[in-house]
Design an enzyme around this catalytic site. Sequence first.
Site, PDB file in Angstrom:
ATOM      1  N   GLU A  80       7.923 -21.722  -6.104  1.00  0.00           N
ATOM      2  CA  GLU A  80       6.794 -20.779  -6.063  1.00  0.00           C
ATOM      3  C   GLU A  80       7.264 -19.380  -5.690  1.00  0.00           C
ATOM      4  OE1 GLU A  80       7.147 -23.767  -4.653  1.00  0.00           O
ATOM      5  OE2 GLU A  80       5.232 -24.564  -3.963  1.00  0.00           O
ATOM      6  N   CYS A 135       4.763 -25.726   0.327  1.00  0.00           N
ATOM      7  CA  CYS A 135       5.111 -25.704   1.751  1.00  0.00           C
ATOM      8  C   CYS A 135       4.409 -24.532   2.449  1.00  0.00           C
ATOM      9  CB  CYS A 135       6.628 -25.614   1.924  1.00  0.00           C
ATOM     10  SG  CYS A 135       7.284 -23.950   1.696  1.00  0.00           S
TER      11      CYS A 135
HETATM   12  O1  DUR Z   1       6.148 -26.887  -3.053  1.00  0.00           O
HETATM   13  C1  DUR Z   1       7.371 -27.036  -2.914  1.00  0.00           C
HETATM   14  C2  DUR Z   1       7.922 -27.982  -2.019  1.00  0.00           C
HETATM   15  C3  DUR Z   1       9.291 -28.085  -1.930  1.00  0.00           C
HETATM   16  N1  DUR Z   1      10.092 -27.288  -2.692  1.00  0.00           N
HETATM   17  C4  DUR Z   1      11.551 -27.451  -2.648  1.00  0.00           C
HETATM   18  C5  DUR Z   1      12.268 -26.946  -1.433  1.00  0.00           C
HETATM   19  C6  DUR Z   1      13.519 -27.813  -1.450  1.00  0.00           C
HETATM   20  O2  DUR Z   1      14.454 -27.276  -2.381  1.00  0.00           O
HETATM   21  C7  DUR Z   1      13.031 -29.137  -2.028  1.00  0.00           C
HETATM   22  C8  DUR Z   1      12.757 -30.201  -0.984  1.00  0.00           C
HETATM   23  O3  DUR Z   1      11.885 -29.722  -0.011  1.00  0.00           O
HETATM   24  O4  DUR Z   1      11.858 -28.827  -2.736  1.00  0.00           O
HETATM   25  C9  DUR Z   1       9.562 -26.372  -3.580  1.00  0.00           C
HETATM   26  O5  DUR Z   1      10.291 -25.688  -4.306  1.00  0.00           O
HETATM   27  N2  DUR Z   1       8.223 -26.267  -3.639  1.00  0.00           N
HETATM   28 ZN    ZN Z   2       7.682 -23.520  -0.511  1.00  0.00          ZN
END
Ligand code: DUR
Ligand code: ZN
Length: 132
Positions: A55, A86
């Site tokens: 994102e 997150c």
């Molecule tokens: O919405 C989200 C949740 C997690 N991650 C990534 C962060 C990390 O690289 C992996 C595991 O948390 O996923 C994202 O890119 N977006």
């Molecule tokens: Zn995130």
Amino acid sequence: MKTEQLIEEAKAAREFAYVPYSKFKVGAALLTKDGKIYRGCNIENAAYSMCNCAERTALFKAYSEGDTKYTAIAVVADTVRPVPPCGACRQVISELCPSDMKIILTNLNGDVKELTMDELLPGAFSPEDLYE
Ligand SMILES: O=c1ccn([C@H]2C[C@H](O)[C@@H](CO)O2)c(=O)[nH]1
Ligand SMILES: [Zn+2]
């Protein structure tokens, strides 16, 4: 731009994820007011705290190109429920996107959850909180 199209863009972005540590690929597609799409994937690092989410990759790509008005973002991962962004991404999205912007969360099973930025992070800390 249809929701399904934006989701397809996010899935395409997901294929570029650099995830040697988590093996958890995420893709995002951000739609601008002008109809342009910025894709993003997560990019990890051996210094784990440097990992960047899909994102934020998409948003930072767009913003740094001077494209600052958005109408929707789609996010996809191989999750049981539509992937929940997150906390860090919620905070960044809330600062750079309108509160009524459409957030489309999905997974590879085709489950889709649509909500607004306001619903994604109610009561977010915002620039107005910095000053009296
Ligand atoms: O919405 C989200 C949740 C997690 N991650 C990534 C962060 C990390 O690289 C992996 C595991 O948390 O996923 C994202 O890119 N977006
Ligand atoms: Zn995130």
